[in-house]
Design a protein around this motif. Sequence first.
Motif, PDB file in Angstrom:
ATOM      1  N   ALA A   1       0.974   8.826  -7.588  1.00  0.00           N
ATOM      2  CA  ALA A   1       1.223   7.668  -6.735  1.00  0.00           C
ATOM      3  C   ALA A   1      -0.061   6.955  -6.328  1.00  0.00           C
ATOM      4  O   ALA A   1      -0.062   5.748  -6.132  1.00  0.00           O
ATOM      5  CB  ALA A   1       2.000   8.097  -5.506  1.00  0.00           C
ATOM      6  N   TYR A   2      -1.148   7.662  -6.192  1.00  0.00           N
ATOM      7  CA  TYR A   2      -2.411   7.053  -5.800  1.00  0.00           C
ATOM      8  C   TYR A   2      -3.429   7.032  -6.932  1.00  0.00           C
ATOM      9  O   TYR A   2      -4.603   6.781  -6.712  1.00  0.00           O
ATOM     10  CB  TYR A   2      -3.003   7.787  -4.593  1.00  0.00           C
ATOM     11  CG  TYR A   2      -2.133   7.682  -3.377  1.00  0.00           C
ATOM     12  CD1 TYR A   2      -2.042   6.501  -2.670  1.00  0.00           C
ATOM     13  CD2 TYR A   2      -1.369   8.766  -2.958  1.00  0.00           C
ATOM     14  CE1 TYR A   2      -1.235   6.389  -1.556  1.00  0.00           C
ATOM     15  CE2 TYR A   2      -0.552   8.670  -1.850  1.00  0.00           C
ATOM     16  CZ  TYR A   2      -0.499   7.480  -1.152  1.00  0.00           C
ATOM     17  OH  TYR A   2       0.322   7.380  -0.052  1.00  0.00           O
TER      18      TYR A   2
ATOM     19  N   ASP B   1      -5.369   5.866 -10.504  1.00  0.00           N
ATOM     20  CA  ASP B   1      -5.865   4.579 -10.988  1.00  0.00           C
ATOM     21  C   ASP B   1      -5.070   4.039 -12.179  1.00  0.00           C
ATOM     22  O   ASP B   1      -5.159   2.863 -12.497  1.00  0.00           O
ATOM     23  CB  ASP B   1      -7.347   4.688 -11.345  1.00  0.00           C
ATOM     24  CG  ASP B   1      -7.644   5.769 -12.368  1.00  0.00           C
ATOM     25  OD1 ASP B   1      -6.761   6.600 -12.621  1.00  0.00           O
ATOM     26  OD2 ASP B   1      -8.765   5.772 -12.912  1.00  0.00           O
TER      27      ASP B   1
ATOM     28  N   ASP C   1       0.812  -1.211   0.000  1.00  0.00           N
ATOM     29  CA  ASP C   1       0.000   0.000   0.000  1.00  0.00           C
ATOM     30  C   ASP C   1       0.847   1.264   0.000  1.00  0.00           C
ATOM     31  O   ASP C   1       0.350   2.334  -0.292  1.00  0.00           O
ATOM     32  CB  ASP C   1      -0.923   0.023   1.211  1.00  0.00           C
ATOM     33  CG  ASP C   1      -1.928  -1.121   1.168  1.00  0.00           C
ATOM     34  OD1 ASP C   1      -2.240  -1.583   0.048  1.00  0.00           O
ATOM     35  OD2 ASP C   1      -2.381  -1.552   2.234  1.00  0.00           O
ATOM     36  N   ASP C   2       2.112   1.152   0.348  1.00  0.00           N
ATOM     37  CA  ASP C   2       3.002   2.307   0.393  1.00  0.00           C
ATOM     38  C   ASP C   2       3.587   2.534  -0.997  1.00  0.00           C
ATOM     39  O   ASP C   2       4.418   1.758  -1.456  1.00  0.00           O
ATOM     40  CB  ASP C   2       4.119   2.064   1.401  1.00  0.00           C
ATOM     41  CG  ASP C   2       5.081   3.230   1.499  1.00  0.00           C
ATOM     42  OD1 ASP C   2       4.657   4.362   1.187  1.00  0.00           O
ATOM     43  OD2 ASP C   2       6.243   3.013   1.887  1.00  0.00           O
ATOM     44  N   PRO C   3       3.172   3.599  -1.712  1.00  0.00           N
ATOM     45  CA  PRO C   3       3.657   3.801  -3.073  1.00  0.00           C
ATOM     46  C   PRO C   3       5.072   4.347  -3.137  1.00  0.00           C
ATOM     47  O   PRO C   3       5.667   4.409  -4.197  1.00  0.00           O
ATOM     48  CB  PRO C   3       2.669   4.826  -3.645  1.00  0.00           C
ATOM     49  CG  PRO C   3       2.240   5.602  -2.459  1.00  0.00           C
ATOM     50  CD  PRO C   3       2.218   4.626  -1.312  1.00  0.00           C
TER      51      PRO C   3
ATOM     52  N   TYR D   1      -1.722   4.163 -12.298  1.00  0.00           N
ATOM     53  CA  TYR D   1      -0.372   3.854 -11.818  1.00  0.00           C
ATOM     54  C   TYR D   1      -0.379   2.514 -11.109  1.00  0.00           C
ATOM     55  O   TYR D   1      -1.210   2.260 -10.247  1.00  0.00           O
ATOM     56  CB  TYR D   1       0.113   4.948 -10.865  1.00  0.00           C
ATOM     57  CG  TYR D   1       1.389   4.596 -10.135  1.00  0.00           C
ATOM     58  CD1 TYR D   1       2.587   4.491 -10.817  1.00  0.00           C
ATOM     59  CD2 TYR D   1       1.378   4.363  -8.775  1.00  0.00           C
ATOM     60  CE1 TYR D   1       3.749   4.164 -10.164  1.00  0.00           C
ATOM     61  CE2 TYR D   1       2.540   4.028  -8.111  1.00  0.00           C
ATOM     62  CZ  TYR D   1       3.722   3.932  -8.807  1.00  0.00           C
ATOM     63  OH  TYR D   1       4.869   3.606  -8.157  1.00  0.00           O
ATOM     64  N   LYS D   2       0.549   1.649 -11.491  1.00  0.00           N
ATOM     65  CA  LYS D   2       0.686   0.358 -10.826  1.00  0.00           C
ATOM     66  C   LYS D   2       2.063   0.293 -10.171  1.00  0.00           C
ATOM     67  O   LYS D   2       3.077   0.296 -10.868  1.00  0.00           O
ATOM     68  CB  LYS D   2       0.548  -0.764 -11.845  1.00  0.00           C
ATOM     69  CG  LYS D   2      -0.846  -0.865 -12.442  1.00  0.00           C
ATOM     70  CD  LYS D   2      -0.927  -2.024 -13.389  1.00  0.00           C
ATOM     71  CE  LYS D   2      -2.289  -2.280 -13.911  1.00  0.00           C
ATOM     72  NZ  LYS D   2      -2.977  -1.326 -14.624  1.00  0.00           N
TER      73      LYS D   2
ATOM     74  N   SER E   1       6.180   7.604  -9.430  1.00  0.00           N
ATOM     75  CA  SER E   1       5.063   7.610 -10.371  1.00  0.00           C
ATOM     76  C   SER E   1       5.468   8.353 -11.642  1.00  0.00           C
ATOM     77  O   SER E   1       6.385   9.171 -11.629  1.00  0.00           O
ATOM     78  CB  SER E   1       3.852   8.293  -9.745  1.00  0.00           C
ATOM     79  OG  SER E   1       4.098   9.669  -9.579  1.00  0.00           O
TER      80      SER E   1
END
Length: 76
Positions: A66-67, A69, A6-8, A71-72, A13
């Motif tokens: 970073a959060y 949709d 969960d920590d990007p 971005y993976k 990004s």
Amino acid sequence: MSNSIDDPGHGHSPAAWTAVVIMLVAVTLGTLFFVLDMPVLVWASAGLLIVGAIVGWALAKAGYGAYGDKYKPKQH
């Protein structure tokens, strides 16, 4: 240190990389133009710096942050 998925992370990004590259080019050119005594181009470089920040913000809003949709995060 967190190993959570969960920590990007910080700056991993496409939005962050694009903004940083544009702003790094702006600072490098601004420094060069300052040394070469070209004040108009120094101010143009300052404008490019602002453009880099706006591009990063726009890409983050478009989902590439970073959060976002689009971005993976990669596994470390």
